[in-house]
Design an enzyme around this catalytic site. Sequence first.
Site, PDB file in Angstrom:
ATOM      1  N   GLY A 240     -24.878   2.461   3.338  1.00 44.60           N
ATOM      2  CA  GLY A 240     -23.987   3.054   2.337  1.00 44.60           C
ATOM      3  C   GLY A 240     -24.320   2.511   0.962  1.00 44.60           C
ATOM      4  N   VAL A 241     -25.090   3.310   0.186  1.00 40.16           N
ATOM      5  CA  VAL A 241     -25.445   2.855  -1.167  1.00 40.16           C
ATOM      6  C   VAL A 241     -24.597   3.620  -2.193  1.00 40.16           C
ATOM      7  CG1 VAL A 241     -27.683   1.753  -0.885  1.00 40.16           C
ATOM      8  CG2 VAL A 241     -27.584   4.232  -0.877  1.00 40.16           C
ATOM      9  N   GLY A 242     -23.283   3.460  -2.036  1.00 36.56           N
ATOM     10  CA  GLY A 242     -22.327   4.064  -2.970  1.00 36.56           C
ATOM     11  C   GLY A 242     -22.045   3.093  -4.100  1.00 36.56           C
ATOM     12  N   HIS A 243     -20.807   3.081  -4.586  1.00 38.69           N
ATOM     13  CA  HIS A 243     -20.445   2.225  -5.720  1.00 38.69           C
ATOM     14  C   HIS A 243     -20.750   0.755  -5.450  1.00 38.69           C
ATOM     15  CE1 HIS A 243     -18.067   5.797  -6.833  1.00 38.69           C
ATOM     16  NE2 HIS A 243     -18.280   5.356  -8.053  1.00 38.69           N
TER      17      HIS A 243
ATOM     18  N   LYS B  17       0.865  -1.179   0.000  1.00 37.53           N
ATOM     19  CA  LYS B  17       0.000   0.000   0.000  1.00 37.53           C
ATOM     20  C   LYS B  17       0.898   1.225   0.000  1.00 37.53           C
ATOM     21  CE  LYS B  17      -4.536   0.803   0.430  1.00 37.53           C
ATOM     22  NZ  LYS B  17      -5.667   0.036  -0.105  1.00 37.53           N
TER      23      LYS B  17
HETATM   24  P1  NAD Z   1     -18.412   4.970  -2.009  1.00 36.02           P
HETATM   25  O1  NAD Z   1     -17.736   6.173  -1.494  1.00 36.02           O
HETATM   26  O2  NAD Z   1     -18.823   4.905  -3.427  1.00 36.02           O
HETATM   27  O3  NAD Z   1     -19.735   4.683  -1.133  1.00 36.02           O
HETATM   28  C1  NAD Z   1     -19.807   4.872   0.249  1.00 36.02           C
HETATM   29  C2  NAD Z   1     -21.227   5.324   0.563  1.00 36.02           C
HETATM   30  O4  NAD Z   1     -21.350   5.388   1.977  1.00 36.02           O
HETATM   31  C3  NAD Z   1     -21.560   6.725   0.010  1.00 36.02           C
HETATM   32  O5  NAD Z   1     -22.805   6.683  -0.661  1.00 36.02           O
HETATM   33  C4  NAD Z   1     -21.601   7.582   1.267  1.00 36.02           C
HETATM   34  O6  NAD Z   1     -22.520   8.658   1.158  1.00 36.02           O
HETATM   35  C5  NAD Z   1     -22.053   6.576   2.308  1.00 36.02           C
HETATM   36  N1  NAD Z   1     -21.752   6.963   3.676  1.00 36.02           N
HETATM   37  C6  NAD Z   1     -20.677   7.674   4.139  1.00 36.02           C
HETATM   38  N2  NAD Z   1     -20.775   7.833   5.466  1.00 36.02           N
HETATM   39  C7  NAD Z   1     -21.908   7.195   5.864  1.00 36.02           C
HETATM   40  C8  NAD Z   1     -22.534   6.997   7.121  1.00 36.02           C
HETATM   41  N3  NAD Z   1     -22.014   7.484   8.246  1.00 36.02           N
HETATM   42  N4  NAD Z   1     -23.680   6.280   7.149  1.00 36.02           N
HETATM   43  C9  NAD Z   1     -24.232   5.795   6.008  1.00 36.02           C
HETATM   44  N5  NAD Z   1     -23.673   5.957   4.801  1.00 36.02           N
HETATM   45  C10 NAD Z   1     -22.530   6.649   4.726  1.00 36.02           C
HETATM   46  O7  NAD Z   1     -17.457   3.750  -1.634  1.00 36.02           O
HETATM   47  P2  NAD Z   1     -17.478   2.279  -2.245  1.00 36.02           P
HETATM   48  O8  NAD Z   1     -16.480   2.188  -3.326  1.00 36.02           O
HETATM   49  O9  NAD Z   1     -18.887   1.864  -2.492  1.00 36.02           O
HETATM   50  O10 NAD Z   1     -16.886   1.439  -1.023  1.00 36.02           O
HETATM   51  C11 NAD Z   1     -17.682   1.180   0.128  1.00 36.02           C
HETATM   52  C12 NAD Z   1     -16.829   0.485   1.181  1.00 36.02           C
HETATM   53  O11 NAD Z   1     -16.335  -0.760   0.643  1.00 36.02           O
HETATM   54  C13 NAD Z   1     -15.596   1.274   1.611  1.00 36.02           C
HETATM   55  O12 NAD Z   1     -15.367   1.004   2.972  1.00 36.02           O
HETATM   56  C14 NAD Z   1     -14.484   0.681   0.770  1.00 36.02           C
HETATM   57  O13 NAD Z   1     -13.234   0.819   1.395  1.00 36.02           O
HETATM   58  C15 NAD Z   1     -14.917  -0.766   0.697  1.00 36.02           C
HETATM   59  N6  NAD Z   1     -14.404  -1.490  -0.478  1.00 36.02           N
HETATM   60  C16 NAD Z   1     -14.705  -1.044  -1.725  1.00 36.02           C
HETATM   61  C17 NAD Z   1     -14.243  -1.746  -2.826  1.00 36.02           C
HETATM   62  C18 NAD Z   1     -14.574  -1.312  -4.233  1.00 36.02           C
HETATM   63  O14 NAD Z   1     -14.412  -2.115  -5.170  1.00 36.02           O
HETATM   64  N7  NAD Z   1     -15.079  -0.108  -4.443  1.00 36.02           N
HETATM   65  C19 NAD Z   1     -13.459  -2.896  -2.652  1.00 36.02           C
HETATM   66  C20 NAD Z   1     -13.185  -3.332  -1.356  1.00 36.02           C
HETATM   67  C21 NAD Z   1     -13.655  -2.607  -0.274  1.00 36.02           C
END
Ligand code: NAD
Length: 364
Positions: free
Chosen positions: A194-197, A94
């Site tokens: 958390g309905v992100g990516h 990392k």
């Molecule tokens: P993202 O930033 O697209 O989505 C995160 C979501 O969480 C956002 O919609 C944000 O508004 C919401 N959020 C933030 N704070 C919050 C809270 N206190 N309560 C409720 N919702 C909240 O991120 P992502 O890429 O979807 O990743 C989500 C998690 O998964 C992260 O912890 C990331 O490290 C982990 N992760 C992601 C991947 C990947 O392929 N993207 C791979 C492994 C791990």
Amino acid sequence: MIKLNDIEDVKSSENPIVRQMSLMGHEQVVFCQDQQTGLNAIIAIHSTVLGPALGGTRMWNYSSELEALNDVLRLSRGMTFKASISGLALGGGKAVIIGDAKRHKTDALMRRFGAFVDTLNGHYITAEDVGMTPHDMEMIRQETSHVSGTPKSMGGSGDPSPVTAYGVFMGMKASAKFKWGSDDLSGKKVLVEGVGHVGMNLVKLLSKEGAIIYCTDVNEERLSISSSEYGGIIIENKLAYDTDIDIYAPCALGASVNDYSLSHLNCEIIAGAANNQLGDEQRHGQILLDKGIVYAPDFLINAGGLVSVYSELKGYDLDEVMSKTENIYNTTLEIYRKSEVEGITTHLAAKQIAQARIDRGLSE
Ligand code: NAD
């Protein structure tokens, strides 16, 4: 040899860095500094036993160098376990760039960082992480070929989130099989935090499966998409843990499985994408075990993205990526059986399996 329980932060004692590297099993830590661009970065190579150390670069406004060092040491070590448990020929690494991504980032700084990565001759391969953009990766790529997980426009595999979500879905199904004897999630009440990516892709899969989906987020726009497109039931953030659910899927921030959430949550399974979900790995892992809540280790079930990034290194093969990610189902069940037989937390069971593979790699 990595010692599973020797995790402590670097303290400002004598010779703290090498001592901490030895406790946590790091091979190499590289400090990068460039006056012209203002670059201050640390690259941590935890292990190259199973292959080159792959892990993203994070740009963060750390309050101190020690904070940055602790972060990169922990994150790189986590990558070793994630790669190993996923059966990949990869080690763990990392990098962190110290600075405010909004104020300190320039193309020149990114290119200088790429040049440092290049000096490691492929022992460390970088990728995108928090605070980085596809444009930054493009700048780094100009100086080194040791980059993966780049956008499709750069000839890479693109956003890994759908693959990550598929792995989480597989881990969730395996958890249901272990807990209830069937992996059918239809009619099960799932809280996606958390309905992100990743979270939104998970909601999509759960919706196809016929689950009852509760969504919580701090972003109203994302919530409204989850509701209008996939029938998610929106739950106010502060009420989320009191909702009557079967499965809790943390997909936002780390450490959400903590004293507070555990005193409110009423669920039988925890399976989500967020990294480092357990506030305290041992204590909260044990509370989950004692309460009979099945916990799917985060670093296993969120590894789909890493599987995808790994495939890019060898010439992307989507079928292979999906079948490796689907195998998260079998590995999750293997971990649950070990945890049950040995009476240890699922988190520790997963770490031990990952460590055993590294030890075998060492002796070969
Ligand atoms: P993202 O930033 O697209 O989505 C995160 C979501 O969480 C956002 O919609 C944000 O508004 C919401 N959020 C933030 N704070 C919050 C809270 N206190 N309560 C409720 N919702 C909240 O991120 P992502 O890429 O979807 O990743 C989500 C998690 O998964 C992260 O912890 C990331 O490290 C982990 N992760 C992601 C991947 C990947 O392929 N993207 C791979 C492994 C791990």
